[in-house]
Design an enzyme around this catalytic site. Structure first.
Site, short mmCIF file in Angstrom:
data_model
loop_
_atom_site.label_atom_id
_atom_site.label_comp_id
_atom_site.label_asym_id
_atom_site.label_seq_id
_atom_site.Cartn_x
_atom_site.Cartn_y
_atom_site.Cartn_z
N SER A 8 0.84 -1.20 0.00
CA SER A 8 0.00 0.00 0.00
C SER A 8 0.87 1.25 0.00
O SER A 8 1.64 1.49 0.93
CB SER A 8 -0.90 0.01 1.23
OG SER A 8 -1.51 1.29 1.32
N HIS A 33 -1.11 -1.09 -4.26
CA HIS A 33 -2.42 -0.83 -3.65
C HIS A 33 -2.53 0.67 -3.37
O HIS A 33 -1.67 1.26 -2.71
CB HIS A 33 -2.52 -1.64 -2.36
CG HIS A 33 -3.85 -1.59 -1.68
ND1 HIS A 33 -4.91 -2.39 -2.05
CD2 HIS A 33 -4.27 -0.84 -0.63
CE1 HIS A 33 -5.94 -2.13 -1.25
NE2 HIS A 33 -5.59 -1.20 -0.39
N ASP A 35 -4.83 3.60 -1.77
CA ASP A 35 -5.92 3.84 -0.82
C ASP A 35 -6.50 5.23 -0.97
O ASP A 35 -5.82 6.23 -0.70
CB ASP A 35 -5.39 3.67 0.61
CG ASP A 35 -5.21 2.21 0.98
OD1 ASP A 35 -6.15 1.43 0.80
OD2 ASP A 35 -4.11 1.86 1.46
N MET A 37 -9.22 7.85 0.32
CA MET A 37 -10.10 8.13 1.48
C MET A 37 -10.70 9.52 1.34
O MET A 37 -9.98 10.48 1.06
CB MET A 37 -9.27 8.09 2.77
CG MET A 37 -8.55 6.79 2.98
SD MET A 37 -7.51 6.88 4.44
CE MET A 37 -6.80 5.24 4.43
N HIS A 66 -8.37 1.10 -4.07
CA HIS A 66 -9.32 0.80 -3.00
C HIS A 66 -10.05 2.09 -2.65
O HIS A 66 -9.49 2.98 -2.02
CB HIS A 66 -8.50 0.26 -1.80
CG HIS A 66 -9.31 0.01 -0.57
ND1 HIS A 66 -8.72 -0.22 0.66
CD2 HIS A 66 -10.65 -0.05 -0.35
CE1 HIS A 66 -9.65 -0.42 1.57
NE2 HIS A 66 -10.83 -0.31 0.99
N MET A 68 -12.30 4.12 -0.61
CA MET A 68 -12.99 4.29 0.69
C MET A 68 -13.75 5.61 0.62
O MET A 68 -13.40 6.59 1.29
CB MET A 68 -11.96 4.27 1.82
CG MET A 68 -11.41 2.89 2.10
SD MET A 68 -9.89 2.93 3.08
CE MET A 68 -8.69 3.11 1.77
N MET A 137 -11.38 -6.31 4.84
CA MET A 137 -10.64 -5.39 5.73
C MET A 137 -10.34 -6.14 7.03
O MET A 137 -11.25 -6.65 7.68
CB MET A 137 -11.46 -4.14 6.04
CG MET A 137 -11.60 -3.15 4.91
SD MET A 137 -10.08 -2.68 4.08
CE MET A 137 -9.06 -2.08 5.42
N GLY A 142 -9.24 3.46 7.18
CA GLY A 142 -9.01 4.88 7.45
C GLY A 142 -7.56 5.19 7.80
O GLY A 142 -7.10 6.30 7.58
N PHE A 143 -6.87 4.19 8.31
CA PHE A 143 -5.50 4.45 8.76
C PHE A 143 -4.62 3.22 8.52
O PHE A 143 -5.09 2.09 8.69
CB PHE A 143 -5.47 4.79 10.25
CG PHE A 143 -6.33 5.98 10.59
CD1 PHE A 143 -5.83 7.27 10.48
CD2 PHE A 143 -7.66 5.80 10.96
CE1 PHE A 143 -6.64 8.37 10.76
CE2 PHE A 143 -8.48 6.88 11.24
CZ PHE A 143 -7.97 8.18 11.14
N GLY A 144 -3.37 3.49 8.19
CA GLY A 144 -2.40 2.41 8.14
C GLY A 144 -1.89 2.14 9.55
O GLY A 144 -2.19 2.87 10.50
N ASP A 175 -6.60 -6.92 3.79
CA ASP A 175 -6.04 -5.57 3.86
C ASP A 175 -6.05 -5.04 5.29
O ASP A 175 -7.12 -4.79 5.86
CB ASP A 175 -6.88 -4.65 2.94
CG ASP A 175 -6.32 -3.24 2.86
OD1 ASP A 175 -5.23 -2.98 3.41
OD2 ASP A 175 -6.99 -2.39 2.22
N GLY A 176 -4.86 -4.83 5.84
CA GLY A 176 -4.73 -4.17 7.14
C GLY A 176 -4.00 -5.01 8.17
O GLY A 176 -4.40 -6.14 8.46
N GLY A 177 -2.91 -4.46 8.68
CA GLY A 177 -2.19 -5.12 9.78
C GLY A 177 -1.48 -6.40 9.39
O GLY A 177 -1.15 -7.22 10.25
N GLY A 197 1.11 -2.29 4.09
CA GLY A 197 1.56 -0.91 4.00
C GLY A 197 2.74 -0.65 4.90
O GLY A 197 3.91 -0.72 4.48
C1 DX5 Z 1 -6.56 1.11 5.58
C2 DX5 Z 1 -6.07 0.83 4.17
C3 DX5 Z 1 -4.98 -0.16 4.13
C4 DX5 Z 1 -3.74 0.28 4.83
C5 DX5 Z 1 -2.89 -0.90 5.12
O1 DX5 Z 1 -7.63 1.96 5.53
O2 DX5 Z 1 -7.11 0.36 3.38
O3 DX5 Z 1 -4.70 -0.50 2.78
O4 DX5 Z 1 -3.00 1.18 4.06
O5 DX5 Z 1 -1.85 -0.46 5.91
P1 DX5 Z 1 -1.15 -1.37 7.01
O6 DX5 Z 1 -0.54 -2.52 6.25
O7 DX5 Z 1 -0.16 -0.46 7.61
O8 DX5 Z 1 -2.22 -1.82 7.95
ZN ZN Z 2 -6.58 -0.52 1.34
#
Ligand code: DX5
Ligand code: ZN
Length: 216
Positions: A8, A33, A35, A37, A66, A68, A137, A142-144, A175-177, A197
């Protein structure tokens, strides 16, 4: 098939976007990827169409966009024109998902649908055959840099069962964490694509980190 990796760009250094994209070009990443928002669907604003275009100008990997955002239908064509290969809309943002998917397909992009952590995969029973990639998700969007939600493992398995029961070719993206610790279990549960990300961009050697994720 080995797992696909979609780093990401949200976690990249935006002041050096070109070199960050070039770094991904040199890596084993399968997608970039992207993102998007809007500050309404999610409580954060990232960037929009001109920045996506700028990424695309330097990218040698397909863009996995993606969205959002609310009312994604209004912007599908613009993101396709900005270089999106995959356009993923949130189920929660689509009153007429079937129409959104038809539009994405008619634009020549791959169709993606993303589910928030609380949204059941059963909501896709009647559209799974029209979806190339379902993105689950594994954090609240909303946040990495957030912590992976453990319920995702069983959700991947349930989604895989749905795909197999309909004889669909849909791929599962998570996607995420995502990190090297949880990636093997995510893959084992049935995921095909991992978004990562902060784990990639905060690492000492992102190219190696991507290679490590690729061979889990
Ligand atoms: C969150 C995004 C993710 C995010 C992933 O809203 O959709 O794509 O960037 O970041 P990490 O890998 O740091 O969780
Ligand atoms: Zn994403």
């Amino acid at each position: 098939m080995s797992i696909q990796i979609a780093p990401s760009i949200l976690a990249a250094d935006f002041a050096n976007l070109q070199s960050e994209v070039e770094l991904l070009n040199q890596s084993q990443a399968d997608y970039i990827h992207v993102d998007i928002m809007d500050g309404v669907f999610v409580p954060n604003i990232s960037f929009g169409i001109p920045v996506t275009e700028a990424i695309y100008r330097h990218a040698k990997k397909p863009l996995d966009v993606h969205l959002m955002i609310i009312n994604p239908d209004l912007y599908l064509e613009a993101f396709r024109n900005a270089g999106a290969s995959v356009i993923s809309v949130h189920l929660e943002a689509c009153a007429h998902l079937h129409r959104s998917l038809q539009t994405i397909r008619s634009l020549g992009a791959k169709t993606g649908v993303t589910l928030n952590p609380h949204t059941s995969v059963s909501g896709l029973e009647d559209s799974i055959e029209d979806i190339d990639i379902v993105c689950l998700m594994s954090v609240n969007p909303g946040f990495g840099g957030q912590k992976f939600i453990e319920n995702t493992y069983s959700k991947i398995t349930r989604l895989k069962e749905l795909i197999l029961s309909k004889n669909a070719k849909t791929l599962i993206e998570v996607d995420g964490g995502v990190n090297l610790e949880n990636a093997p279990r995510i893959k084992e549960a049935g995921a095909d694509i991992l978004v990562a990300g902060s784990f990639v961009f905060n690492s000492v050697d992102p190219i190696k980190t991507i290679a490590d994720l690729k061979v889990i």
